[in-house]
Design a protein around this motif. Sequence first.
Motif, short mmCIF file in Angstrom:
data_model
loop_
_atom_site.label_atom_id
_atom_site.label_comp_id
_atom_site.label_asym_id
_atom_site.label_seq_id
_atom_site.Cartn_x
_atom_site.Cartn_y
_atom_site.Cartn_z
N LEU A 126 10.15 -47.89 54.32
CA LEU A 126 8.99 -48.50 54.95
C LEU A 126 8.64 -49.84 54.31
O LEU A 126 8.26 -50.78 54.99
CB LEU A 126 7.79 -47.55 54.88
CG LEU A 126 7.85 -46.36 55.85
CD1 LEU A 126 6.67 -45.43 55.63
CD2 LEU A 126 7.87 -46.85 57.29
N GLY B 231 -0.98 -45.94 58.59
CA GLY B 231 -0.41 -44.60 58.54
C GLY B 231 -0.09 -44.07 57.16
O GLY B 231 -0.16 -42.87 56.92
N VAL B 232 0.27 -44.97 56.24
CA VAL B 232 0.68 -44.48 54.92
C VAL B 232 -0.45 -44.49 53.91
O VAL B 232 -0.22 -44.25 52.72
CB VAL B 232 1.84 -45.31 54.34
CG1 VAL B 232 3.07 -45.19 55.21
CG2 VAL B 232 1.44 -46.74 54.15
N ALA C 44 3.16 -52.85 65.14
CA ALA C 44 3.96 -52.12 64.17
C ALA C 44 3.27 -52.11 62.81
O ALA C 44 3.22 -51.09 62.12
CB ALA C 44 5.35 -52.73 64.06
N LEU D 262 0.40 -49.64 62.81
CA LEU D 262 0.89 -48.26 62.72
C LEU D 262 1.27 -47.91 61.28
O LEU D 262 0.86 -46.87 60.74
CB LEU D 262 2.11 -48.10 63.64
CG LEU D 262 2.78 -46.73 63.62
CD1 LEU D 262 1.79 -45.67 64.06
CD2 LEU D 262 4.01 -46.73 64.53
N ILE D 263 2.05 -48.77 60.66
CA ILE D 263 2.56 -48.45 59.33
C ILE D 263 1.49 -48.60 58.26
O ILE D 263 1.29 -47.72 57.42
CB ILE D 263 3.77 -49.35 59.01
CG1 ILE D 263 4.95 -48.88 59.85
CG2 ILE D 263 4.11 -49.30 57.53
CD1 ILE D 263 6.10 -49.81 59.82
#
Lengths: 256, 256
Positions: B174, B118-119, B111, B114-115
């Motif tokens: 987030l 991703g940002v 996780a 991904l985060i």
Amino acid sequence: MGVYMNDSLKARSLRLDDLLRSRSRRSTRNEGSTKDEQVYERIFSAIIAHRLRPGDRLPEDALAETFEVSRTVIRKVLQRLAHERLVNIQAKRGAMVSKPTVEEARNVFAARRLIETGVMDQVVDRLTPAALEELRELTRAEDRALEAGNQRLALQLSGEFHQRLLDVAGNEELSTFLAQLLSRSSLIIAVYGPGWKGASHCESHTVLLNELEAGNVDALRQTMGEHLDELEAALNMEAVDADLPDFKRIFNGILD
Amino acid sequence: MGVYMNDSLKARSLRLDDLLRSRSRRSTRNEGSTKDEQVYERIFSAIIAHRLRPGDRLPEDALAETFEVSRTVIRKVLQRLAHERLVNIQAKRGAMVSKPTVEEARNVFAARRLIETGVMDQVVDRLTPAALEELRELTRAEDRALEAGNQRLALQLSGEFHQRLLDVAGNEELSTFLAQLLSRSSLIIAVYGPGWKGASHCESHTVLLNELEAGNVDALRQTMGEHLDELEAALNMEAVDADLPDFKRIFNGILD
DNA sequence: GAGCAATTTCTTGTATACAGGAAATGTTTT
DNA sequence: AAAACATTTCCTGTATACAAGAAATTGCTC
């Protein structure tokens, strides 16, 4: 459930319960035997189904009386809902159903885009025939609900679709987080999507499933991203989110 | 804080508090005036700093006595920590500090990958000089902590670095989710990273900042992904996470 | 001595009483 | 008439008492 329900109705009903099972029971580690679980389920459902609307106050006494439990139980439930950001607790002021701001709404959709597109590779990898069939059944149910004019049910089934799709990835942490984002999406729609029409995106779900079956990760990501963009674009975010009704506008006409 | 503390120490100390400020106070909407806030802070800190270790029991009575509050307050705090998955509450059995399983640990790092990768586009877009300087100061503090042999502080500062980096993206949802993942990472390290050496990844942070300043999103994503892979790889996940010590292995040798 | 059962003890689940703060309403003063 | 002030009322914050369940200990039987 009445005694005179015929078999086909009963079967349909059970099927529906089954389709909507996981979301309401998500993140309940112990079985739903305790009182707070039951109370939580009922308030949660009421919020998701828009029977309780953003801004509605949730006084402990009234709820305690309604569910015939003490305030202790209600407080526990409200705190849990507050953690999930479905209700807002202000110190010494009490709880109300959360009223997402425009910024929150945009953040929620941005987070959904990031996660729901990001794990698609894992979803493709771990997809089973059984899971695919479940997803197809969900879109069929969504279709039926729309044709029957049941927007509310279609919305719930749509959320359930997104949830189960992500569940395929097998990452419980991300699934739990998405569950929260989906509940909050429901709140956002309650505030900013008054004339919500679910028609547009049910076909998207079918497209997604076809691409999923084909194992086309890139297309899947693309479609999912656009699908979420459409969802967000369909919202009416210019609506002022004031605490009080806009009396000036409401009583503007000559005739009340 | 003693009266005889000289000015430079005081300044350093305030600086450090400031650097570690946001994580502990994250997701506290009301000001920390109420009792549960203070109790929460102290238990949270103890868990993050590994003064309370995974598996440690948290009986309501004992905690209530320790903090000189009633069980009501303790229960509220424990429920909050349970929601953040830092403690585990079993019905009628009580609470204990969570002991993440291997699967959970892998999911948490997946996780995070991904985060946090991703940002990065948003982070590059919204980076301000002030934020960059804060991040640099954090890596310097981490360096100092490592040189001083203070692994625990270095670990906290490392978490703080990741947190603040993501905060730049400006998505509160987030950020809150990552805060949870970071606390849980701390638990994971407590279980699977007994001989944890923070040395390897402090340079990574510097590399990240350089790429960030250069605005190179792709490189940033790549480096961040590898950095998190390294972190995960440094864990010793083969360790059996049984409730009892593995006596067979421990007493396997001829000489005890 | 081993296994099973009853009891005791420890801990949490729930209700309720009381204290205290915030907002709304009514009153007084200028 | 308007504004400041006081009061009342409603609601939440906290403590504590009691109920109840699960585990550990003890005692009994074989």
